[in-house]
Design a protein around this motif. Structure first.
Motif, PDB file in Angstrom:
ATOM      1  N   LYS A  27       0.876  -1.172   0.000  1.00 43.47           N
ATOM      2  CA  LYS A  27       0.000   0.000   0.000  1.00 43.47           C
ATOM      3  C   LYS A  27       0.913   1.222   0.000  1.00 43.47           C
ATOM      4  N   PRO A  28       0.586   2.244  -0.786  1.00 39.87           N
ATOM      5  CA  PRO A  28       1.464   3.422  -0.824  1.00 39.87           C
ATOM      6  C   PRO A  28       1.469   4.183   0.497  1.00 39.87           C
ATOM      7  N   ASP A  29       2.649   4.648   0.864  1.00 41.92           N
ATOM      8  CA  ASP A  29       2.763   5.536   2.018  1.00 41.92           C
ATOM      9  C   ASP A  29       2.196   6.897   1.636  1.00 41.92           C
ATOM     10  N   PRO A  30       1.819   7.712   2.624  1.00 44.80           N
ATOM     11  CA  PRO A  30       1.335   9.072   2.315  1.00 44.80           C
ATOM     12  C   PRO A  30       2.439   9.906   1.658  1.00 44.80           C
ATOM     13  N   TYR A  31       2.037  10.828   0.808  1.00 39.18           N
ATOM     14  CA  TYR A  31       2.985  11.741   0.177  1.00 39.18           C
ATOM     15  C   TYR A  31       3.337  12.868   1.139  1.00 39.18           C
ATOM     16  N   GLN A  32       4.576  13.335   1.027  1.00 34.56           N
ATOM     17  CA  GLN A  32       5.001  14.533   1.746  1.00 34.56           C
ATOM     18  C   GLN A  32       4.822  15.702   0.785  1.00 34.56           C
ATOM     19  N   VAL A  33       4.144  16.734   1.222  1.00 38.52           N
ATOM     20  CA  VAL A  33       3.822  17.874   0.360  1.00 38.52           C
ATOM     21  C   VAL A  33       4.760  19.039   0.663  1.00 38.52           C
ATOM     22  N   PHE A  34       5.286  19.651  -0.401  1.00 35.22           N
ATOM     23  CA  PHE A  34       6.058  20.878  -0.266  1.00 35.22           C
ATOM     24  C   PHE A  34       5.903  21.680  -1.544  1.00 35.22           C
ATOM     25  N   PHE A  35       6.370  22.909  -1.552  1.00 31.32           N
ATOM     26  CA  PHE A  35       6.194  23.799  -2.692  1.00 31.32           C
ATOM     27  C   PHE A  35       7.545  24.245  -3.235  1.00 31.32           C
ATOM     28  N   VAL A  36       7.612  24.407  -4.548  1.00 34.28           N
ATOM     29  CA  VAL A  36       8.774  24.995  -5.210  1.00 34.28           C
ATOM     30  C   VAL A  36       8.272  26.095  -6.138  1.00 34.28           C
ATOM     31  N   ARG A  37       9.167  26.996  -6.463  1.00 33.93           N
ATOM     32  CA  ARG A  37       8.828  28.073  -7.401  1.00 33.93           C
ATOM     33  C   ARG A  37       9.792  27.948  -8.576  1.00 33.93           C
ATOM     34  N   ASP A  38       9.242  27.649  -9.792  1.00 31.37           N
ATOM     35  CA  ASP A  38      10.121  27.440 -10.961  1.00 31.37           C
ATOM     36  C   ASP A  38       9.488  27.856 -12.286  1.00 31.37           C
ATOM     37  N   PRO A  39       9.184  28.997 -12.674  1.00 26.79           N
ATOM     38  CA  PRO A  39       9.107  30.211 -11.858  1.00 26.79           C
ATOM     39  C   PRO A  39       7.781  30.316 -11.109  1.00 26.79           C
ATOM     40  N   LYS A  40       6.747  29.562 -11.516  1.00 24.54           N
ATOM     41  CA  LYS A  40       5.484  29.672 -10.774  1.00 24.54           C
ATOM     42  C   LYS A  40       5.467  28.676  -9.622  1.00 24.54           C
ATOM     43  N   ARG A  42       4.608  25.658  -7.492  1.00 23.49           N
ATOM     44  CA  ARG A  42       4.133  24.304  -7.787  1.00 23.49           C
ATOM     45  C   ARG A  42       4.086  23.494  -6.496  1.00 23.49           C
ATOM     46  N   GLU A  43       3.020  22.715  -6.387  1.00 28.62           N
ATOM     47  CA  GLU A  43       2.864  21.830  -5.241  1.00 28.62           C
ATOM     48  C   GLU A  43       3.451  20.470  -5.612  1.00 28.62           C
ATOM     49  N   ILE A  44       4.437  20.018  -4.863  1.00 27.29           N
ATOM     50  CA  ILE A  44       5.131  18.765  -5.121  1.00 27.29           C
ATOM     51  C   ILE A  44       4.701  17.746  -4.067  1.00 27.29           C
TER      52      ILE A  44
END
Length: 185
Positions: A27-40, A42-44
């Motif tokens: 079963k997949p583990d939960p995703y860890q969420v973070f944001f980057v700006r490249d240039p807009k 984005r939620e990763i």
């Protein structure tokens, strides 16, 4: 840090992953969420190290099957392709169409707004099922795809190695239509 921690017991962790896969218990583990700006902005969504190892293996299997069916001029996230080669190819086409700047040529540059968020998972799975006949592999791929939703039944996580290949599989239908059904006069 998560990779270093996983590597401390690498052999045991790999054998544990193998065991749960063999027993059909992954079963997949939960995703860890973070944001980057490249240039807009984005939620990763970052998968666990264990899941990233699995996703890499699934990616390799899918790439072998699907890459040969993509049109030549599909450049995103493909071996021996990429942005620079795509730009070079565009320049060659542009020079050819414009007869080296004598005639006017047109190029359409577009972006599908929130593309990864809008991918219909059922359509994607149907496209994958056309070429993946191994039931265990397809079941695993299905679990990976539905492990993330932006809205019910839609979305792929940015940051998952299988997501870009899945996007290429999804867009291949449009590529094939544009290449083989649309004729220039």
């Amino acid at each position: 840090m998560d990779v270093a921690k996983y590597e401390l017991n690498l052999e045991r962790n790999i054998f544990d992953l193998r065991k749960i896969l063999l027993h059909g218990e992954w079963k997949p583990d939960p995703y860890q969420v973070f944001f980057v700006r490249d240039p807009k902005l984005r939620e990763i969504h970052k998968a666990s190290v264990r899941d990233r190892i699995l996703y890499q293996a699934v990616y390799r299997k899918l790439y072998q099957v699907f890459d040969k069916h993509f049109i030549f001029d599909s450049y995103s996230s493909r071996k021996e392709k990429g942005t620079h080669n795509g730009v070079k190819r565009l320049a060659r086409f542009s020079n050819k169409i414009s007869s080296d700047n004598i005639n006017t040529g047109y190029i359409l540059k577009c972006d599908i707004k929130k593309f990864f968020d809008s991918i219909d998972q059922r359509i994607l799975l149907d496209l994958i099922a056309r070429k993946i006949t191994d039931e265990k592999l397809f079941s695993l791929i299905s679990q990976i795809i539905v492990s993330f939703e932006k809205t019910p039944g839609k979305g792929l996580p940015l940051g998952n190695v299988t997501s870009q290949l899945s996007a290429n599989i999804y867009l291949n239908e449009l590529d094939q239509f544009a290449k083989h059904k649309l004729k220039t006069k």
